[in-house]
Design an enzyme around this catalytic site. Structure first.
Site, PDB file in Angstrom:
ATOM      1  N   GLN A  39      -3.937  -1.535   9.616  1.00  0.00           N
ATOM      2  CA  GLN A  39      -3.771  -2.785   8.937  1.00  0.00           C
ATOM      3  C   GLN A  39      -4.581  -4.055   9.896  1.00  0.00           C
ATOM      4  OE1 GLN A  39      -2.677  -2.990   6.342  1.00  0.00           O
ATOM      5  NE2 GLN A  39      -4.526  -5.387   6.184  1.00  0.00           N
ATOM      6  N   LYS A  82       0.981  -1.566   0.334  1.00  0.00           N
ATOM      7  CA  LYS A  82       0.364  -0.332   0.127  1.00  0.00           C
ATOM      8  C   LYS A  82       0.710   1.073  -0.110  1.00  0.00           C
ATOM      9  CE  LYS A  82      -3.931  -2.497   2.406  1.00  0.00           C
ATOM     10  NZ  LYS A  82      -4.601  -2.820   3.457  1.00  0.00           N
ATOM     11  N   ASP A 128     -10.866   2.930   4.418  1.00  0.00           N
ATOM     12  CA  ASP A 128     -11.250   1.484   3.905  1.00  0.00           C
ATOM     13  C   ASP A 128     -12.588   1.339   4.171  1.00  0.00           C
ATOM     14  OD1 ASP A 128      -9.372  -0.090   4.107  1.00  0.00           O
ATOM     15  OD2 ASP A 128      -8.726  -0.542   5.818  1.00  0.00           O
TER      16      ASP A 128
END
Ligand code: NAD
Length: 295
Positions: A98, A54, A121
């Site tokens: 994460q 990412k 997200d």
């Protein structure tokens, strides 16, 4: 029947990233540098690889990334404090924690602590709720990437029967909600199968578009697929392979070699949905930065 067309997720993701790069460069000209904060708790190798990927993609498109590495022993309270600081920091436009977090941590509390305006997200209940209602939101990256991949590869969803296997909050449920929206990117009829579904194959065999998101290698066999169907394999599974350099290789949930003889089109693993997920994170981060700048 001819073997299926292979849907090249890497190529489609590069198209999306080129558009993001263009948007980022215009935003930078307006004096705004989009910035993503990434947070990783512990040293899980797969999670480290995802975060690294990412951050490299941020660099590719001109988004700044700032990484926060926390030890595996971190408490939920300490992580919540960091999230609050990042919420307050006006230079940070997107926050990515994460997942999965270590088992003893309160993942839901962390998700809900993230400012919905920085929730790139798309896991916050506010953004999930807005997605269900068909309102402007941050759609979670994997479902948004799947919809983008289907359309950019030239397949329609309107009036099509999409069967999704797997009902997680990060893939199956949001994907179902994106696909049923009254919009050119949706307008599908959706069946959602899960661990309590009886006779999964009876449903999958009726799919124009079949999406597998379970996390079990080989779950979708050729006889479960309608000839000519579009098959989207979301699964990422490590299987032992002594011949592979790392001792394992990645496979999806679909028996790729058998299903490709029957499907009309199929995504590979790796190189299918995965690159799209990262591309959509960039799309969401650019969107967050634009919104914060009032653009
Ligand atoms: P999860 O474990 O949260 O959910 C799995 C789902 O599968 C559950 O809803 C369960 O009901 C269902 N299920 C389990 N066994 C089943 C069966 N026999 N038949 C039908 N349904 C069954 O998983 P997740 O987080 O949604 O991830 C699923 C897979 O997708 C994993 O392999 C994960 O690594 C992968 N994934 C990939 C990406 C990507 O970017 N490509 C992103 C997220 C997840």
């Amino acid at each position: 029947m001819a073997a299926a067309k292979i849907i090249d997720g890497r190529a489609v993701a590069q198209q999306v990233l080129a558009e993001v790069e263009d948007g980022v460069s215009r935003l930078r000209q307006a004096g705004v540098v989009p910035r993503l904060a990434t947070v990783l708790v512990g040293e899980d190798p797969a999670s480290r690889a995802y975060v690294g990927n990412k951050r490299r993609t941020c660099e590719q498109v001109g988004i700044e990334s700032v990484h926060h590495q926390l030890p595996a022993s971190t408490t939920t309270e300490v992580l919540l404090e960091l999230v609050r600081e990042l919420n307050e920091d006006r230079a940070v436009h997107g926050i990515l924690v994460q997942l999965p977090l270590p088992g003893r941590m309160d993942t839901q509390a962390v998700i809900e602590a993230i400012d919905p305006a920085k929730d790139v997200d798309g896991f916050h209940p506010v953004n999930l709720g807005r997605l269900v209602a068909g309102l402007e939101t941050f759609a979670s990256c994997t479902p948004a990437g799947i919809v983008e991949l289907i359309h950019r590869s030239g397949f329609e969803t309107r009036g099509r029967h999409v069967v999704i296997v797997g009902r997680s909050n990060i893939v199956g449920k949001p994907l179902m909600n994106l696909l049923v929206q009254k919009s050119p990117a949706g307008d599908a009829t959706v069946t959602l199968c899960h661990s309590a579904t009886r006779e999964v194959a009876e449903h999958t065999r009726r799919a124009d578009i079949l999406v597998a998101a379970v996390g079990r290698p080989g779950l979708i066999r050729a006889e479960m697929v309608r000839p000519g169907a579009v098959v989207i394999d979301v699964g990422i599974n490590r299987v032992e392979d002594p011949d592979a350099p790392r001792g394992y290789r990645l496979v999806g949930d679909v028996d790729f070699e058998a299903v490709r003889e029957r499907a009309g089109a199929i995504t590979p693993v790796p190189g299918g949905v995965g690159p799209m997920t990262v591309a959509m994170l960039m799309v969401n981060t650019l969107k967050a930065a634009r919104r914060a700048a009032g653009l």
